[in-house]
Scaffold this motif. Structure first.
Motif, PDB file in Angstrom:
ATOM      1  N   SER A  15      -5.853 -12.781  -1.904  1.00 51.76           N
ATOM      2  CA  SER A  15      -5.150 -11.945  -1.027  1.00 51.76           C
ATOM      3  C   SER A  15      -5.076 -10.396  -0.987  1.00 51.76           C
ATOM      4  CB  SER A  15      -3.505 -12.168  -1.407  1.00 51.76           C
ATOM      5  OG  SER A  15      -3.188 -12.470  -2.441  1.00 51.76           O
ATOM      6  N   PRO A  16      -5.927 -10.044  -2.565  1.00 50.08           N
ATOM      7  CA  PRO A  16      -5.636  -8.588  -2.791  1.00 50.08           C
ATOM      8  C   PRO A  16      -6.408  -6.955  -1.929  1.00 50.08           C
ATOM      9  CG  PRO A  16      -5.430  -9.447  -4.825  1.00 50.08           C
ATOM     10  CD  PRO A  16      -5.635 -10.829  -3.887  1.00 50.08           C
ATOM     11  N   ARG A  17      -7.197  -7.707  -1.474  1.00 47.65           N
ATOM     12  CA  ARG A  17      -7.743  -7.302  -0.962  1.00 47.65           C
ATOM     13  C   ARG A  17      -8.079  -6.604   0.732  1.00 47.65           C
ATOM     14  NH1 ARG A  17     -14.691  -8.216  -1.628  1.00 47.65           N
ATOM     15  NH2 ARG A  17     -13.944  -7.968  -3.486  1.00 47.65           N
ATOM     16  N   LEU A  18      -7.124  -7.418   1.538  1.00 45.01           N
ATOM     17  CA  LEU A  18      -7.343  -7.022   2.639  1.00 45.01           C
ATOM     18  C   LEU A  18      -5.630  -6.132   2.105  1.00 45.01           C
ATOM     19  CD1 LEU A  18      -7.662  -7.476   5.733  1.00 45.01           C
ATOM     20  CD2 LEU A  18      -5.989  -8.257   5.646  1.00 45.01           C
ATOM     21  N   LEU A  19      -4.624  -6.403   1.680  1.00 43.05           N
ATOM     22  CA  LEU A  19      -3.891  -5.747   1.312  1.00 43.05           C
ATOM     23  C   LEU A  19      -4.163  -3.617   0.617  1.00 43.05           C
ATOM     24  CD1 LEU A  19      -1.180  -7.759   0.367  1.00 43.05           C
ATOM     25  CD2 LEU A  19      -1.537  -6.768   2.941  1.00 43.05           C
ATOM     26  N   ASP A  20      -5.581  -3.822  -0.239  1.00 45.82           N
ATOM     27  CA  ASP A  20      -5.621  -3.136  -0.687  1.00 45.82           C
ATOM     28  C   ASP A  20      -6.439  -2.309   0.552  1.00 45.82           C
ATOM     29  OD1 ASP A  20      -5.075  -3.471  -3.036  1.00 45.82           O
ATOM     30  OD2 ASP A  20      -6.366  -4.409  -3.894  1.00 45.82           O
ATOM     31  N   GLN A  21      -7.040  -2.511   1.340  1.00 50.64           N
ATOM     32  CA  GLN A  21      -7.593  -2.139   2.229  1.00 50.64           C
ATOM     33  C   GLN A  21      -6.860  -1.470   3.467  1.00 50.64           C
ATOM     34  OE1 GLN A  21     -10.338  -4.826   4.509  1.00 50.64           O
ATOM     35  NE2 GLN A  21     -11.743  -5.491   2.873  1.00 50.64           N
ATOM     36  N   VAL A  22      -5.853  -1.888   3.666  1.00 54.83           N
ATOM     37  CA  VAL A  22      -5.212  -1.117   4.691  1.00 54.83           C
ATOM     38  C   VAL A  22      -3.855   0.075   3.820  1.00 54.83           C
ATOM     39  CG1 VAL A  22      -2.241  -1.583   4.949  1.00 54.83           C
ATOM     40  CG2 VAL A  22      -4.049  -3.874   5.656  1.00 54.83           C
ATOM     41  N   ARG A  23      -3.733  -0.122   2.640  1.00 50.61           N
ATOM     42  CA  ARG A  23      -2.990   0.721   0.960  1.00 50.61           C
ATOM     43  C   ARG A  23      -3.846   2.271   1.717  1.00 50.61           C
ATOM     44  NH1 ARG A  23      -2.163  -3.844  -2.229  1.00 50.61           N
ATOM     45  NH2 ARG A  23       0.268  -4.065  -1.820  1.00 50.61           N
ATOM     46  N   SER A  24      -5.092   1.443   1.684  1.00 50.15           N
ATOM     47  CA  SER A  24      -6.018   2.707   1.148  1.00 50.15           C
ATOM     48  C   SER A  24      -6.244   3.632   2.590  1.00 50.15           C
ATOM     49  CB  SER A  24      -7.464   2.123   1.256  1.00 50.15           C
ATOM     50  OG  SER A  24      -7.203   1.282  -0.137  1.00 50.15           O
ATOM     51  N   ARG A  25      -5.894   2.933   3.922  1.00 46.72           N
ATOM     52  CA  ARG A  25      -5.839   3.505   4.897  1.00 46.72           C
ATOM     53  C   ARG A  25      -4.638   4.253   5.525  1.00 46.72           C
ATOM     54  NH1 ARG A  25      -9.972   5.057   7.860  1.00 46.72           N
ATOM     55  NH2 ARG A  25      -9.253   5.484  10.336  1.00 46.72           N
ATOM     56  N   LEU A  26      -3.954   3.626   4.636  1.00 48.21           N
ATOM     57  CA  LEU A  26      -2.369   4.743   4.994  1.00 48.21           C
ATOM     58  C   LEU A  26      -2.468   5.494   3.832  1.00 48.21           C
ATOM     59  CD1 LEU A  26       0.131   1.532   4.865  1.00 48.21           C
ATOM     60  CD2 LEU A  26       0.033   2.573   6.646  1.00 48.21           C
ATOM     61  N   ARG A  27      -2.789   5.478   2.871  1.00 47.04           N
ATOM     62  CA  ARG A  27      -2.845   6.683   2.056  1.00 47.04           C
ATOM     63  C   ARG A  27      -3.520   7.872   2.643  1.00 47.04           C
ATOM     64  NH1 ARG A  27      -2.741   3.913  -3.693  1.00 47.04           N
ATOM     65  NH2 ARG A  27      -0.747   2.704  -3.123  1.00 47.04           N
ATOM     66  N   LEU A  28      -5.054   7.848   3.479  1.00 46.97           N
ATOM     67  CA  LEU A  28      -5.945   8.605   4.321  1.00 46.97           C
ATOM     68  C   LEU A  28      -5.268   9.347   5.662  1.00 46.97           C
ATOM     69  CD1 LEU A  28      -9.015   8.982   4.160  1.00 46.97           C
ATOM     70  CD2 LEU A  28      -9.761   7.573   5.680  1.00 46.97           C
ATOM     71  N   ARG A  29      -4.218   8.155   5.792  1.00 49.70           N
ATOM     72  CA  ARG A  29      -3.490   9.026   7.208  1.00 49.70           C
ATOM     73  C   ARG A  29      -2.292   9.473   6.512  1.00 49.70           C
ATOM     74  NH1 ARG A  29      -5.262   6.082  12.143  1.00 49.70           N
ATOM     75  NH2 ARG A  29      -3.420   7.658  12.443  1.00 49.70           N
ATOM     76  N   HIS A  30      -2.054  10.102   5.537  1.00 47.43           N
ATOM     77  CA  HIS A  30      -0.830  10.427   4.495  1.00 47.43           C
ATOM     78  C   HIS A  30       0.288   9.663   5.244  1.00 47.43           C
ATOM     79  CE1 HIS A  30      -3.820  13.665   3.418  1.00 47.43           C
ATOM     80  NE2 HIS A  30      -4.062  13.881   4.701  1.00 47.43           N
ATOM     81  N   TYR A  31       0.576   8.618   5.378  1.00 46.91           N
ATOM     82  CA  TYR A  31       1.634   7.951   5.821  1.00 46.91           C
ATOM     83  C   TYR A  31       2.393   7.956   4.181  1.00 46.91           C
ATOM     84  CZ  TYR A  31       0.613   5.815   9.912  1.00 46.91           C
ATOM     85  OH  TYR A  31      -0.078   5.585  11.428  1.00 46.91           O
ATOM     86  N   SER A  32       3.969   8.102   3.949  1.00 45.80           N
ATOM     87  CA  SER A  32       4.708   7.749   2.909  1.00 45.80           C
ATOM     88  C   SER A  32       4.634   5.918   2.446  1.00 45.80           C
ATOM     89  CB  SER A  32       5.972   8.472   3.845  1.00 45.80           C
ATOM     90  OG  SER A  32       7.076   7.318   3.847  1.00 45.80           O
ATOM     91  N   LEU A  33       4.876   6.786   1.892  1.00 46.44           N
ATOM     92  CA  LEU A  33       4.883   5.505   0.666  1.00 46.44           C
ATOM     93  C   LEU A  33       6.102   4.571   1.137  1.00 46.44           C
ATOM     94  CD1 LEU A  33       4.357   3.568  -2.389  1.00 46.44           C
ATOM     95  CD2 LEU A  33       6.113   4.474  -3.378  1.00 46.44           C
ATOM     96  N   ARG A  34       7.253   4.799   1.167  1.00 45.09           N
ATOM     97  CA  ARG A  34       8.202   3.709   1.705  1.00 45.09           C
ATOM     98  C   ARG A  34       7.495   3.339   3.563  1.00 45.09           C
ATOM     99  NH1 ARG A  34      13.950   5.787   1.195  1.00 45.09           N
ATOM    100  NH2 ARG A  34      14.306   5.920   3.739  1.00 45.09           N
ATOM    101  N   THR A  35       6.584   3.816   3.872  1.00 39.75           N
ATOM    102  CA  THR A  35       6.187   3.532   5.119  1.00 39.75           C
ATOM    103  C   THR A  35       4.985   2.387   4.676  1.00 39.75           C
ATOM    104  OG1 THR A  35       6.521   5.321   6.609  1.00 39.75           O
ATOM    105  CG2 THR A  35       4.931   4.232   7.394  1.00 39.75           C
ATOM    106  N   GLU A  36       4.109   2.906   3.788  1.00 41.96           N
ATOM    107  CA  GLU A  36       3.390   2.473   3.404  1.00 41.96           C
ATOM    108  C   GLU A  36       3.588   0.274   2.731  1.00 41.96           C
ATOM    109  OE1 GLU A  36       0.880   1.748  -1.228  1.00 41.96           O
ATOM    110  OE2 GLU A  36       0.383   3.815  -0.162  1.00 41.96           O
ATOM    111  N   GLN A  37       4.579   0.598   1.958  1.00 42.49           N
ATOM    112  CA  GLN A  37       5.403  -0.821   1.230  1.00 42.49           C
ATOM    113  C   GLN A  37       5.896  -1.552   2.777  1.00 42.49           C
ATOM    114  OE1 GLN A  37       8.247   1.187  -1.123  1.00 42.49           O
ATOM    115  NE2 GLN A  37       7.248   1.388  -2.988  1.00 42.49           N
ATOM    116  N   ALA A  38       6.678  -0.898   3.467  1.00 46.09           N
ATOM    117  CA  ALA A  38       7.230  -1.201   5.044  1.00 46.09           C
ATOM    118  C   ALA A  38       5.976  -2.572   5.975  1.00 46.09           C
ATOM    119  CB  ALA A  38       7.746  -0.558   5.719  1.00 46.09           C
ATOM    120  N   TYR A  39       4.773  -1.549   5.537  1.00 47.57           N
ATOM    121  CA  TYR A  39       4.157  -2.312   6.429  1.00 47.57           C
ATOM    122  C   TYR A  39       3.363  -2.939   5.653  1.00 47.57           C
ATOM    123  CZ  TYR A  39       3.197   1.069  10.096  1.00 47.57           C
ATOM    124  OH  TYR A  39       3.882   2.243  10.827  1.00 47.57           O
ATOM    125  N   ILE A  40       2.827  -3.491   4.018  1.00 45.49           N
ATOM    126  CA  ILE A  40       2.809  -3.555   3.337  1.00 45.49           C
ATOM    127  C   ILE A  40       3.309  -5.448   3.631  1.00 45.49           C
ATOM    128  CG2 ILE A  40       2.400  -4.563   1.253  1.00 45.49           C
ATOM    129  CD1 ILE A  40      -0.275  -3.101   2.197  1.00 45.49           C
TER     130      ILE A  40
END
Length: 331
Positions: A15-40
């Protein structure tokens, strides 16, 4: 290790790779850590709700069914459902490269029109009088400058301008900066707080630390900035901690739950029956400015509202009864 495609389904082991892709994309777009956790969290919940199938093998029907169940079975608030929708749209559009058509059949939770809770000036005074130290200063900023909770907690030393009596709120809601008034009554308390920050920062530097988190790759662009006093948080955490994004040990800002608990306790001790929270102080800031005759467009700028219609909600809670009308009994 990734979510498998085809009909093999999704397993916990891969399971981790897709979620890692999501995290990478969120950080590339400068989303906050709180938003990242919620989206994941929403993406993981969506996958588990559909038998661990890969999202690429699902589409509009599954998304609509998931969101509709949240509204009908889960009875979630409109904001919660919208957050889940945003999470899934981000997954499909930004990570999987799939453009979903507008989902007209989604049963959306209705967003009720609520009049904000507002404290009177006397109630604000009683509330603040029952707070001490750092929490009294933070709550005073929420009311005196109209700041949001996280804007106050994330305030940096360099953004407090005593000479101009203003605070620069950086990267507020919608990624916007704005300037808000710095109450003169808070000058002494803020100076003392910054002296405390300087002492803590000096101790961190002496211990081989002292670097603070900087947004948008500023740490790479300005390597020395992260150790400068100006970039330190005005309200630092009591202890250093490891950043969940890169594992670096740093001193972060104080947690928001600490101030929320302090305000709740002060409200109870002050005998205030209204369900007042930290955000209520911001509502009170806007309402009291309107009562004093301040222009609504100016208040819109101070609050950082995109649309003046959002600010106009405060015209309904002025100290003149319902809809600002004087009761005929009082005439």
């Amino acid at each position: 290790m990734s979510y498998a495609g085809g009909n093999e389904g999704v397993t916990e082991a891969n399971s981790p790779r897709l979620l890692d892709q999501v995290r990478s994309r969120l950080r590339l777009r400068h989303y906050s850590l709180r938003t990242e956790q919620a989206y994941i969290g929403w993406i993981r919940r969506f996958i588990l709700a559909n038998g661990k199938r890969h999202p690429r093998d699902m589409g509009v029907m599954e998304v609509e069914a998931f969101l509709s169940r949240l509204a009908t079975d889960g009875k979630v608030a409109a904001g919660t459902q919208n957050q889940a929708l945003s999470s899934l749209l981000f997954l499909y559009r930004e990570v999987l490269g799939v453009e979903l058509p507008w989902m007209e059949t989604v049963v959306r939770a209705k967003r009720p029109r609520r009049v904000p809770v507002v404290l009177s000036r006397d109630e604000v005074g009683r509330l603040l009088a029952r707070l001490d130290g750092q929490y009294a200063l933070m709550a005073s900023l929420l009311y005196g400058a109209g700041m949001r909770l996280m804007e106050c907690i994330r305030l940096r030393v360099k953004d407090v301008d005593f000479g101009r009596n203003e605070i620069c709120v950086r990267d507020g809601k919608g990624g916007k900066d704005r300037r808000v008034p710095l109450p003169k009554k808070l000058h002494e308390s803020l100076r003392l707080q910054m002296e405390r920050v300087a002492v803590i920062h000096g101790e961190d530097l002496a211990a081989g630390f002292g670097a603070v988190w900087l947004p948008h790759a500023l740490a790479r662009k300005y390597p020395s900035a992260q150790r400068e006093l100006g970039w330190q948080y005005v309200f630092p955490a009591a202890q250093r901690s490891r950043d969940p994004r890169d594992g670096t040990e740093r001193r972060h800002h104080v947690g928001e739950t600490q101030l929320q608990r302090a305000v709740r306790s002060a409200r109870i001790r002050a005998g205030i029956v209204k369900p007042a929270t930290c955000h209520t102080l911001r509502h009170s800031f806007a309402t009291h400015l309107l009562e004093a005759g301040q222009d609504i467009r100016t208040i819109q700028e101070l609050l950082g509202h995109k649309d003046v219609a959002t600010t106009q909600i405060y015209t309904h809670v002025l100290n003149r009864g319902g809809m600002g009308v004087v009761s005929p009994l009082d005439r």
